[in-house]
Structure formats: C-alpha cells, structure tokens
Scaffold this motif. Structure first.
Motif, PDB file in Angstrom:
ATOM      1  N   HIS A  62       0.903  -1.048   0.057  1.00 57.10           N
ATOM      2  CA  HIS A  62      -0.083   0.056  -0.047  1.00 57.10           C
ATOM      3  C   HIS A  62       0.923   1.336   0.113  1.00 57.10           C
ATOM      4  O   HIS A  62       1.047   2.122   1.055  1.00 57.10           O
ATOM      5  CB  HIS A  62      -0.793   0.038   1.177  1.00 57.10           C
ATOM      6  CG  HIS A  62      -1.852  -1.022   1.189  1.00 57.10           C
ATOM      7  ND1 HIS A  62      -1.875  -2.066   2.326  1.00 57.10           N
ATOM      8  CD2 HIS A  62      -2.844  -1.238   0.292  1.00 57.10           C
ATOM      9  CE1 HIS A  62      -2.948  -2.891   1.721  1.00 57.10           C
ATOM     10  NE2 HIS A  62      -3.541  -2.536   0.712  1.00 57.10           N
ATOM     11  N   ARG A  72      -2.688   9.765  -2.184  1.00 60.78           N
ATOM     12  CA  ARG A  72      -3.627   8.583  -1.647  1.00 60.78           C
ATOM     13  C   ARG A  72      -3.027   7.452  -1.380  1.00 60.78           C
ATOM     14  O   ARG A  72      -1.976   6.922  -2.267  1.00 60.78           O
ATOM     15  CB  ARG A  72      -4.900   8.799  -2.771  1.00 60.78           C
ATOM     16  CG  ARG A  72      -4.669   8.065  -3.813  1.00 60.78           C
ATOM     17  CD  ARG A  72      -3.874   8.890  -5.053  1.00 60.78           C
ATOM     18  NE  ARG A  72      -4.453  10.255  -5.670  1.00 60.78           N
ATOM     19  CZ  ARG A  72      -4.003  10.985  -6.033  1.00 60.78           C
ATOM     20  NH1 ARG A  72      -2.665  11.104  -5.829  1.00 60.78           N
ATOM     21  NH2 ARG A  72      -4.472  12.063  -6.445  1.00 60.78           N
ATOM     22  N   THR A  73      -3.747   6.622  -0.891  1.00 59.85           N
ATOM     23  CA  THR A  73      -3.191   5.070  -0.709  1.00 59.85           C
ATOM     24  C   THR A  73      -3.620   4.328  -1.973  1.00 59.85           C
ATOM     25  O   THR A  73      -4.359   4.608  -2.492  1.00 59.85           O
ATOM     26  CB  THR A  73      -3.785   4.385   0.415  1.00 59.85           C
ATOM     27  OG1 THR A  73      -3.765   5.378   1.631  1.00 59.85           O
ATOM     28  CG2 THR A  73      -3.202   2.980   0.610  1.00 59.85           C
ATOM     29  N   VAL A  74      -2.702   3.503  -2.456  1.00 59.33           N
ATOM     30  CA  VAL A  74      -2.994   2.691  -3.566  1.00 59.33           C
ATOM     31  C   VAL A  74      -2.587   1.282  -3.248  1.00 59.33           C
ATOM     32  O   VAL A  74      -1.690   1.151  -2.324  1.00 59.33           O
ATOM     33  CB  VAL A  74      -2.402   3.095  -5.139  1.00 59.33           C
ATOM     34  CG1 VAL A  74      -3.213   4.651  -5.546  1.00 59.33           C
ATOM     35  CG2 VAL A  74      -0.973   3.403  -4.886  1.00 59.33           C
ATOM     36  N   VAL A  75      -2.874   0.373  -4.263  1.00 62.72           N
ATOM     37  CA  VAL A  75      -2.280  -1.030  -4.052  1.00 62.72           C
ATOM     38  C   VAL A  75      -1.159  -1.228  -5.200  1.00 62.72           C
ATOM     39  O   VAL A  75      -1.572  -0.824  -6.259  1.00 62.72           O
ATOM     40  CB  VAL A  75      -3.402  -2.095  -4.227  1.00 62.72           C
ATOM     41  CG1 VAL A  75      -2.850  -3.612  -4.540  1.00 62.72           C
ATOM     42  CG2 VAL A  75      -4.418  -1.987  -3.296  1.00 62.72           C
ATOM     43  N   VAL A 134       0.056   0.498 -10.796  1.00 61.20           N
ATOM     44  CA  VAL A 134      -1.041   0.694  -9.822  1.00 61.20           C
ATOM     45  C   VAL A 134      -2.193   0.874 -10.836  1.00 61.20           C
ATOM     46  O   VAL A 134      -2.162   1.088 -11.779  1.00 61.20           O
ATOM     47  CB  VAL A 134      -1.052   2.101  -9.343  1.00 61.20           C
ATOM     48  CG1 VAL A 134      -2.223   2.483  -8.612  1.00 61.20           C
ATOM     49  CG2 VAL A 134       0.294   2.108  -8.364  1.00 61.20           C
ATOM     50  N   HIS A 135      -3.555   0.251 -10.114  1.00 60.94           N
ATOM     51  CA  HIS A 135      -4.644   0.219 -11.208  1.00 60.94           C
ATOM     52  C   HIS A 135      -5.758   1.325 -10.478  1.00 60.94           C
ATOM     53  O   HIS A 135      -5.702   1.550  -9.441  1.00 60.94           O
ATOM     54  CB  HIS A 135      -5.512  -1.131 -10.916  1.00 60.94           C
ATOM     55  CG  HIS A 135      -4.405  -2.282 -11.542  1.00 60.94           C
ATOM     56  ND1 HIS A 135      -5.085  -3.673 -11.681  1.00 60.94           N
ATOM     57  CD2 HIS A 135      -3.360  -2.154 -12.165  1.00 60.94           C
ATOM     58  CE1 HIS A 135      -4.074  -4.264 -12.156  1.00 60.94           C
ATOM     59  NE2 HIS A 135      -3.112  -3.535 -12.657  1.00 60.94           N
ATOM     60  N   SER A 136      -6.279   1.870 -11.487  1.00 61.19           N
ATOM     61  CA  SER A 136      -7.406   2.771 -11.010  1.00 61.19           C
ATOM     62  C   SER A 136      -8.665   2.917 -11.939  1.00 61.19           C
ATOM     63  O   SER A 136      -8.480   2.599 -13.167  1.00 61.19           O
ATOM     64  CB  SER A 136      -6.479   4.332 -11.134  1.00 61.19           C
ATOM     65  OG  SER A 136      -7.589   5.261 -10.900  1.00 61.19           O
ATOM     66  N   ASP A 137      -9.491   3.516 -11.332  1.00 62.92           N
ATOM     67  CA  ASP A 137     -10.779   3.921 -12.156  1.00 62.92           C
ATOM     68  C   ASP A 137     -10.064   5.041 -13.136  1.00 62.92           C
ATOM     69  O   ASP A 137      -9.790   6.016 -12.556  1.00 62.92           O
ATOM     70  CB  ASP A 137     -11.831   4.340 -11.500  1.00 62.92           C
ATOM     71  CG  ASP A 137     -13.020   4.847 -12.367  1.00 62.92           C
ATOM     72  OD1 ASP A 137     -13.062   5.187 -13.316  1.00 62.92           O
ATOM     73  OD2 ASP A 137     -14.269   4.519 -11.463  1.00 62.92           O
ATOM     74  N   ALA A 152     -11.176   8.594 -12.350  1.00 69.08           N
ATOM     75  CA  ALA A 152     -10.473   9.215 -11.011  1.00 69.08           C
ATOM     76  C   ALA A 152      -9.892  10.403 -11.267  1.00 69.08           C
ATOM     77  O   ALA A 152      -9.133  10.503 -12.058  1.00 69.08           O
ATOM     78  CB  ALA A 152      -9.875   8.277 -10.085  1.00 69.08           C
ATOM     79  N   GLY A 153      -9.867  11.325 -10.286  1.00 62.95           N
ATOM     80  CA  GLY A 153      -9.119  12.441 -10.453  1.00 62.95           C
ATOM     81  C   GLY A 153      -7.688  12.406 -10.665  1.00 62.95           C
ATOM     82  O   GLY A 153      -6.873  13.295 -11.230  1.00 62.95           O
ATOM     83  N   LYS A 154      -6.837  11.337  -9.931  1.00 62.53           N
ATOM     84  CA  LYS A 154      -5.577  11.280 -10.178  1.00 62.53           C
ATOM     85  C   LYS A 154      -5.243  11.140 -11.731  1.00 62.53           C
ATOM     86  O   LYS A 154      -3.889  11.267 -12.203  1.00 62.53           O
ATOM     87  CB  LYS A 154      -4.936  10.134  -9.272  1.00 62.53           C
ATOM     88  CG  LYS A 154      -5.533   8.604  -9.821  1.00 62.53           C
ATOM     89  CD  LYS A 154      -4.783   7.483  -9.097  1.00 62.53           C
ATOM     90  CE  LYS A 154      -5.569   7.122  -7.935  1.00 62.53           C
ATOM     91  NZ  LYS A 154      -7.175   6.859  -8.231  1.00 62.53           N
TER      92      LYS A 154
END
Ligand SMILES: Cc1cc2nc3c(=O)[nH]c(=O)nc-3n(C[C@H](O)[C@H](O)[C@H](O)COP(=O)(O)O)c2cc1C
Length: 186
Positions: free
Chosen positions: A32, A47-50, A63-66, A69-71
């Motif tokens: 994390h 922000r925390t991510v996996v 890292v995976h994201s929607d 998302a803002g990032k």
C-alpha cells in the motif's frame, strides 16, 4: 555478516525484494504505497493505492485505477509522480520518483481479464469518483472495462532512508546512471 543497509548494491537489492513482496503479499508494507501527484491547482495530492506490479528489469511499478478518478487527469497533465513506502520491520523509507503513463483499452485487456469479478465494480461507477452527492449511497457500482486504467510508473529515481541503531543511512539510485547509487547525508 555484512548488513544490507551498509552497502549501496545490497540496499537496492533490498528495495526490489520488498517491492516484489508488496505485490505478492497483501500484508507487506509495500502493498500500500502512497501515490503523490501534482493536483490540477498546482498543490500536492496523495492517496493510498495497491501495488499491482514491480518489475526490476524495466524499473516499472503498476497501480490500477478507475480511469475517471481525479489522479488520472492529474497524471495526464503532469506525469511526474512519487510513490512512498514506509517499511517498519526494515526501518526503511522508500521515495520512488517516476514518470507515469496511463494505459487503457486493448493494451491492458489481459490485466482486466485477471481482475476478480467483485473487484471489477471498482471501475466504472456512476457518478464518477469525487463527484459531490447528496447522501453517501447516492452512487451505483457499474462494471466498465473501458474505465480500467493502469498507472504504469517508469522509475527515474529511488531514494532510501534506513534508520539504523548506529546511524541513519540515506541513498539515491538513478535510472540515468544505470541505477548506480550514491549516499546522501540523511
Ligand atoms: C487501502 C487502500 C487501498 C487503495 N487502493 C487503491 C488503488 O489501488 N487504486 C486506486 O485508484 N485507489 C485506491 N484506493 C483509493 C484511493 O486512496 C483514493 O481514495 C481514490 O483512488 C480516489 O483518489 P483520486 O481522486 O485522487 O484519484 C485505496 C484506498 C485505500 C484506503
């Protein structure tokens, strides 16, 4: 026996060992990381991510994201990011400076295929993440493969800080010197 934190090459080996552990083990500290970006207003965001992948050969972390998302917008505007890990058992802080690329669509289809069905609902909800809503339940999960985004971080620099009993040791390794390390005053 020489301890890893007293030698540069062994320190870099230890970084990659701990990153690999983060990918493989949900309880490992490197699982994390905090991902820092430059916000659209120029301020810092974190922000925390996996951590999903760590490949030493290509010096990449994934890292995976929607994709909504803002990032994602932030990284498209300023791809220089930083990941942070604190590993208490190793007394080791990592600051991982990278240039991130957002990869979506066919290029990440094999990774999307490996996302467990329940986790797919993390990609595609309405309204988009960060949209103001009247009540906490005023949103719906939705599976949308087109919203699955891989944030692929090409490392430029790895900085370590080891808090030792005898002394603190800080080191920096850079891609542009083929990961040759240098000690820094802590
Ligand atoms: C333990 C934990 C793990 C998380 N893992 C991820 C992740 O892998 N990817 C992600 O996009 N968000 C993850 N999040 C949510 C982010 O911290 C953040 O709230 C979300 O991505 C929206 O951030 P953004 O608006 O800056 O994009 C995680 C949060 C927690 C607390």
């Amino acid at each position: 026996m020489t301890e890893w934190h007293t030698e540069l090459a062994a320190t870099l080996d230890e970084v990659w060992r701990r990153l690999a552990h983060g990918v493989a083990d949900a309880c490992a500290p490197a699982r994390h990381p905090a991902l820092a970006t430059v916000g659209r207003d120029g301020g810092a965001e974190v922000r925390t991510v996996v951590l999903r992948a760590a490949d030493r050969a290509t010096a990449r972390l994934d890292v995976h994201s929607d994709g909504a998302a803002g990032k994602i917008d932030e990284i498209r505007a300023e791809p220089r990011v930083c990941l942070h890990v604190w590993d208490p058992a190793g007394n080791l802080q990592l600051r991982l400076r990278a240039t991130a690329e957002i990869v979506t669509g066919a290029a990440v289809a094999p990774l999307w295929a490996a996302v467990p069905t329940p986790a797919r609902a993390n990609y595609g909800g309405t309204p988009a993440p960060g949209t103001p809503i009247a009540a906490p339940d005023d949103h719906a999960a939705r599976v949308d493969a087109a919203r699955f985004a891989v944030v692929s971080c090409a490392l430029r620099e790895i900085e370590t800080l080891h808090l030792g009993r005898d002394r603190h040791r800080r080191a920096r390794f850079r891609a542009d010197t083929d990961w040759r390390g240098t000690w820094l005053a802590p």
